[in-house]
Design an enzyme around this catalytic site. Structure first.
Site, PDB file in Angstrom:
ATOM      1  N   TRP A 106       7.676  53.100 -20.133  1.00  0.00           N
ATOM      2  CA  TRP A 106       8.561  53.405 -19.760  1.00  0.00           C
ATOM      3  C   TRP A 106       9.476  52.164 -19.579  1.00  0.00           C
ATOM      4  O   TRP A 106       8.649  50.945 -18.976  1.00  0.00           O
ATOM      5  CB  TRP A 106       8.350  54.020 -18.626  1.00  0.00           C
ATOM      6  N   ASP A 107      10.280  51.108 -19.887  1.00  0.00           N
ATOM      7  CA  ASP A 107      10.788  49.619 -20.518  1.00  0.00           C
ATOM      8  C   ASP A 107      12.341  49.052 -19.522  1.00  0.00           C
ATOM      9  O   ASP A 107      12.465  50.789 -18.498  1.00  0.00           O
ATOM     10  CB  ASP A 107      10.865  49.435 -21.607  1.00  0.00           C
ATOM     11  N   ASP A 154       4.724  39.875 -20.523  1.00  0.00           N
ATOM     12  CA  ASP A 154       4.515  39.739 -22.208  1.00  0.00           C
ATOM     13  C   ASP A 154       3.319  38.579 -22.777  1.00  0.00           C
ATOM     14  O   ASP A 154       3.585  38.827 -23.705  1.00  0.00           O
ATOM     15  CB  ASP A 154       6.051  38.871 -23.143  1.00  0.00           C
TER      16      ASP A 154
END
Ligand code: DGJ
EC number: 3.2.1.22
Length: 729
Positions: free
Chosen positions: A473-474, A542
């Site tokens: 879920w971003d 990231d």
């Protein structure tokens, strides 16, 4: 069964000191090693007279002095357990309201308190306060987790005034901490460089940690801190409080060294642009502030939070997790069914449990082929996936692995059918240009229709694909131009956005209690214990460069347990695949690489590493973490996880300095072992074709020896990372 037990326990509710006269009432909130003591002053004010080590003899709390008075009587208000604004208090308030009649002041007097055993080792104390002039009440809640030494604290506000009351500030916690000096470690960052620590001495006045980003709120500053008392705490020594706010929205944490040189701590929702109009008889409940107090340094504080999170907060915190192969960096938006089917087989060959399909699988009118379009249109893209998600789930299962997908359900692309159909669902100001963050906008989750839509998207996909095994879920945008077209109270937007998100998650969790969910926000833009009530794990950054990751994971490890920390092996960074694998193994391991590009040795190494991981993962996920050598200021970073029974440990060491052949020149003293037990040490993750100098001998060591003399993991520029398995002999 658990429910019945809980019910029975709550029926045996203990009400204590109900209605005692002010002046002689003392409320003791205790865990195994910590005590927070509230005394009701002669005037009926709740004041904090102790926060620190639990005293052996409970009667001794009566000896604690009131807040030190220097001359004038007004000083006593500094240590309020919930400081009201507008009256005699002139320091930072916890509560600021404007009553229905316009009176901008409040006063809070003790009414009563009660204590409830809500679970075996969890005690909830509720303190009831009331304004003597108004039908306006505040409840302070303190949930004390005995075994984990964690206190969860929040408040609630309710009134029966004739009209709405304006809440301008409504903190979760107001603590008072007397010490000689205070050292605050807080963290800052940005995309791909999350969690950089800074330690500062607190000086007189205010230091504020906060965010106003709305969503993705931790991007610059997360709501987690370490506060050393008297002198800077070390890993195993010193007095330290590790604190964090369980809220995924705008927050504010204030540290105020008051005129008496004591520290006032006020934590809660950020009052910025968030006035809340509280209607009569409605209750406003604040998010929880969590803290643990340790007299044995930052290590103990972290272990307390980890144990608490695993046992009491994170779904399946003591359960299992899936290793996975993600396709984000392997394909970005460029894939089709054929390519994906090959990747499933690659994942199986590698030995992971699940394949995770990332961004780019959806939208047709405005296909999601880059990050400018399609968010909101959660239908499979017919060109890339003509047979839909169901086909992929089956193909993955045929290849022998599970299948999961990426979603970003809170967001909308300006080029999307959703935006065209529901422009009033988008957060934006009517008379301002639209500002985009990663080319997208945020949906107005304060709107119940949007909540329904978001729930429907996720529920729809899961209903159609009941064996779908995982959701990432971003959340990639912050809130610009904060305004809701449908909310009758525009200043409720920031608060009700998060409440709306939690409502959706609550409903999803009720229907899908065991579904693994990854909390991601363009990396680690949203890592907090509010969201982690629903998510099984989080994406820290990231940035997966092996060296960078040592620092990033190190800093998250102060607050969050390894089982919830997703570490993926990718092509970022210049380090060997062994180094990147060893680093990823410190948490929940996964991959985001093109498996077919691995050479024979790299593949064999990775397959073996996954097998080793499956054998040792429980030590990492459920063991106690001991940070041995910090990557800051040393050539080496070293840490270990020890099983609860102290019969197994996993020890990770990495070269972080880059001078020629620097490394572990001296033995490193281990921690957390049993001095009486005997252990053998075996190097794992040995790269094919190399030999381990450590595995040449079969020496047996006592725990005492390993913790007193230590052991040299032999890390140097030829052995940049070393993983040692320590087993009771
Ligand atoms: C940001 C995430 O952090 C990445 O892992 C990836 O999922 C991209 N979004 C996809 O758009």
């Amino acid at each position: 069964m658990k429910f019945i037990l809980l019910l029975l326990v709550s029926i045996t509710l203990i009400a204590s000191a109900v209605g005692s006269a002010p002046g002689d009432t003392q409320i003791t909130i205790e865990t195994q090693h910590t005590a927070l003591v509230i005394r009701v002053s002669k005037d009926g004010d709740p004041t904090i007279i102790h926060l620190g080590k639990r005293l052996q003899n409970g009667a001794d709390y009566a000896l604690l002095p009131d807040n030190e008075k220097r001359g004038e009587d007004y000083t006593k208000i500094y240590n309020s357990a919930y400081t009201p604004a507008g009256g005699r208090n002139l320091l930072e308030p916890a509560l600021q309201v404007s009553h229905a009649d316009g009176n901008p002041s409040s006063d809070l007097k003790y009414v009563r308190h009660e204590t409830q055993h809500v679970a075996d080792d969890v005690v909830l104390t509720t303190v009831f306060l009331k304004d003597p002039q108004y039908p306006f009440e505040v409840k302070l809640f303190y949930k004390a987790y005995q075994n984990e030494d964690v206190i969860e604290q929040w408040s609630s506000i309710r009134h029966t005034e004739k009209k709405t009351v304006r809440l301008q500030k409504y903190a979760s916690a107001n603590l008072y901490i007397p010490a000689q000096n205070y050292y605050l470690t807080h963290f800052h960052g940005d995309w791909a460089r999350e969690m950089n620590p800074e330690e500062i001495p607190l000086t007189s006045g205010l230091k504020v940690l906060d965010t106003k980003l709305g969503t993705r709120t931790d991007l610059f500053q997360p709501p987690s801190f370490l506060l050393s008392l008297n002198k800077p705490a070390e890993e195993e020594t010193g007095e330290v409080i590790a604190g964090t706010l369980a809220w995924s929205g705008n927050y504010q944490i204030q540290f105020e060294v008051d005129p008496l040189r004591n520290l006032r701590l006020i934590a809660g929702i950020n009052p910025y642009a968030s006035e809340y109009m509280l209607a009569p008889e409605k209750e406003f409940v604040t998010p929880a502030f969590l803290f643990t107090y340790s007299t044995a340094g930052k290590g103990q504080a972290s272990r307390n939070l980890h144990r608490w999170a695993r046992k009491h907060r994170i779904p399946q915190g003591e359960g299992n997790r899936l290793t996975l192969l993600n396709n984000w960096e392997a394909t970005y938006f460029d894939f089709n069914e054929e390519k994906l089917t090959t990747l499933f087989k690659d994942g199986k060959k590698l030995g992971v449990d699940l394949f995770l399909l990332d961004d780019g699988w959806f939208a047709n009118k405005y296909p999601r082929n880059d990050d400018h379009t399609g968010l909101g249109d959660w239908q499979e893209n017919k060109q890339k996936l003509p047979h839909g998600l169901g086909y992929l789930v089956k193909e993955a299962e045929r290849a022998g692995i599970k299948f999961g997908i990426w979603l970003e359900p809170e967001m909308v692309s300006p080029k999307s059918e959703l935006y065209e159909k529901h422009p009033d669902w988008v957060i934006k100001l009517p008379n301002r240009s639209e500002y985009y963050f990663r080319n997208q906008l945020v949906l107005d989750l304060s709107n119940p229709k949007v909540q329904e839509f978001v729930y429907g998207v996720v529920d729809g996909i899961l209903t159609k694909n009941p064996t779908l095994g995982y959701i990432k879920w971003d959340c990639n945008a912050v809130i610009y131009n904060a305004f809701s077209a449908t909310n009758p109270n525009p200043s409720h937007l920031f608060v009700e956005y998060v409440q709306g998100l939690y409502k959706v998650m609550e409903k999803l969790r009720a229907k899908y209690p065991t579904l693994p969910l990854m909390l991601c926000s363009g990396g680690g833009g949203r890592v907090d214990y509010g969201a982690l009530k629903y998510f099984t794990e989080f994406w820290p950054s990231d940035n997966t460069d092996g060296l960078e990751r040592i620092f990033i994971q190190w800093n998250y490890s102060y607050f969050f347990p390894a089982i919830a920390t997703c570490n993926h092996i990718t092509d970022w960074g210049k380090q060997s695949i062994k180094f990147r694998t060893d680093v990823a193994m410190m948490g929940k391991m996964g991959y985001d690489i093109v498996v077919s590009k691995l050479d024979e040795k790299e593949l064999a190494f990775s397959q073996q590493a996954l097998q080793t991981y499956s054998r040792v993962k429980d030590i990492i996920w459920k063991g106690d973490l001991f940070r041995l050598t910090s990557p800051y200021g040393n050539d080496l970073a070293s840490l270990m996880y020890v099983s609860e029974k102290q019969d197994k440990a996993l020890w990770f060491s990495y070269l972080v300095g880059n001078r020629y052949r620097d490394g572990s020149r001296a033995p490193i003293k281990l921690k957390g072992l049993n001095p009486e037990k005997k252990y053998k040490i075996q190097e794992v993750n040995v790269y094919p074709g190399t030999n381990s100098p450590i595995n040449r001998t079969q020496t047996i060591y006592s725990g005492d020896y390993l913790m007193t003399v230590g052991f040299n993991p032999s890390v140097d520029s030829r052995r940049e990372s070393v993983v040692l398995e320590i087993t009771e002999n």
